[in-house]
Each structure stands twice: as C-alpha cells, then as structure tokens.
Design a protein around this motif. Structure first.
Motif, PDB file in Angstrom:
ATOM      1  N   ALA A 176      58.718  76.099  36.848  1.00  0.00           N
ATOM      2  CA  ALA A 176      58.560  74.646  36.697  1.00  0.00           C
ATOM      3  C   ALA A 176      57.385  74.127  37.531  1.00  0.00           C
ATOM      4  CB  ALA A 176      59.847  73.930  37.091  1.00  0.00           C
ATOM      5  N   SER A 177      57.043  74.852  38.612  1.00  0.00           N
ATOM      6  CA  SER A 177      55.922  74.444  39.471  1.00  0.00           C
ATOM      7  C   SER A 177      54.573  74.904  38.940  1.00  0.00           C
ATOM      8  CB  SER A 177      56.113  75.010  40.883  1.00  0.00           C
ATOM      9  OG  SER A 177      57.215  74.422  41.511  1.00  0.00           O
ATOM     10  N   ARG A 178      54.572  75.826  37.996  1.00  0.00           N
ATOM     11  CA  ARG A 178      53.331  76.411  37.492  1.00  0.00           C
ATOM     12  C   ARG A 178      52.285  75.366  37.070  1.00  0.00           C
ATOM     13  NH1 ARG A 178      52.137  81.547  36.390  1.00  0.00           N
ATOM     14  NH2 ARG A 178      54.301  82.175  36.522  1.00  0.00           N
ATOM     15  N   PRO A 179      52.643  74.290  36.366  1.00  0.00           N
ATOM     16  CA  PRO A 179      51.622  73.310  35.957  1.00  0.00           C
ATOM     17  C   PRO A 179      50.910  72.647  37.129  1.00  0.00           C
ATOM     18  CG  PRO A 179      53.649  72.974  34.720  1.00  0.00           C
ATOM     19  CD  PRO A 179      53.948  73.990  35.780  1.00  0.00           C
ATOM     20  N   TYR A 180      51.612  72.497  38.251  1.00  0.00           N
ATOM     21  CA  TYR A 180      51.000  71.857  39.411  1.00  0.00           C
ATOM     22  C   TYR A 180      49.967  72.772  40.061  1.00  0.00           C
ATOM     23  CZ  TYR A 180      55.014  68.948  38.490  1.00  0.00           C
ATOM     24  OH  TYR A 180      55.941  68.151  37.877  1.00  0.00           O
TER      25      TYR A 180
END
Length: 184
Positions: A160-164
């Motif tokens: 879920a943190s990958r886009p950031y």
C-alpha cells in the motif's frame, strides 16, 4: 538473540550494495557500541541528546546520521558529530544547518524529507513543494543535497506504501534533470 547476533544475521542477508542504517532510538550507548563492533557502519539517531551520549562511547567508529525531526535549537550541536542529516524539510532548517556548518568549516550532506503520504503527524515537505525547496537550498555553501527520503505510510501494508515511494522517486528524477549545484 544478542545485538551482535542480530547484526551479523541481518548483514549476512543484505546485498553488498546496501548500506544499513541501524536506528539506535532508545538503545543504550553500550548496545550501540556492540552493534558497531558486530559490523554496523552507520548509526541513525532520532534525538541529538541520545546521540551525544552514544557518541561519547562509540565515537568515530561509525558514521552518524540524524534521522529524526531536527529542531532549530539543536542544529548547532547536531552538525558537530553527525555525518548526514536525513530529515531536512524546510529552507529555514537548511539555512540553520548552513550557518552552523559554516562556523566549523563543514559541508553537511542532507536528504530532503518528502511527506509523500501527506500525513499530518509526519514531518516532510509536500511533494509539490519539494523541487522549490531543493532549488532554494542547493545554493547554500555548507549544505549538499544527496537525495530525497520518505517514510511509508503508518497504516497499510508495504504494498500500500509503494505509490508513495514511487512518487518520491519520480520527484528525485525530475530534480536530477535540473542539474542544480551541490545536488547529487
């Protein structure tokens, strides 16, 4: 498992190109020394006061990175023994680092902290303001921008943190194209 055993295990699993920054938050100076003796080369510390205590025991046997939110009133002490400040999030703090480093003849490598998750409880410059901040501090004679850093979101999985992280990488690539002085 001891600190030494944990360090040796972790280092054996890392590729040679990866530099481990071991966060020393809430560890005793003796535990920090044990980690360094087991192979840790970079100590990350959140608080200047705790770093001072550990530095008195460990000294220059490791590099020291400041990884917390740096307050203006702590800059003068921090620049003396830290080798990098990873959490620059304003021109004001960068100017304070520049001024304090100028007095001791030091150029401080820094990372600009990006709040890519736009979390109110976290420090960091918002993504849309990152380029302007890097432009502004790249001209400071005693500050060298070595890159950007971000933290994953506090909730959700690593996926879920990958886009950031991807957004921070995009910003980094955009900034590199500017060929600003003292920016790597």
């Amino acid at each position: 498992m001891s600190v030494s055993d944990n360090v040796r295990q972790l280092l054996s699993e890392l590729p040679a190109v990866v530099e481990l920054v071991a966060a020393a938050k809430s560890r005793s100076p003796e535990e920090v020394l044990e980690a360094v003796q087991a192979g840790v080369k970079i100590i990350g510390e959140n608080y200047v006061q705790e770093a001072e205590r550990a530095y008195a025991v460990v000294g220059n046997r490791a590099k020291w990175h400041f990884i917390g939110h740096l307050q203006r009133n702590k800059v003068k002490k921090a620049v003396v023994f830290f080798d990098m400040i990873q959490t620059v999030d304003s021109a004001e703090i960068a100017r304070e680092i520049d001024k304090s480093c100028g007095k001791i003849g030091k150029v401080m490598p820094v990372l600009v902290e990006i709040n890519s998750g736009r979390e109110k409880q976290k420090s960091g410059v918002l993504p849309e303001n990152a380029e302007q901040l890097v432009r502004e501090i790249s001209s400071l004679p005693n500050v060298k921008v070595m890159g950007l850093m971000t933290m994953g979101t506090l909730t959700g999985s690593s996926e879920a943190s990958r886009p950031y992280f991807a957004e921070t990488r995009r910003i980094s690539e955009q900034i590199k194209k500017l060929n600003l002085p003292k920016v790597e």
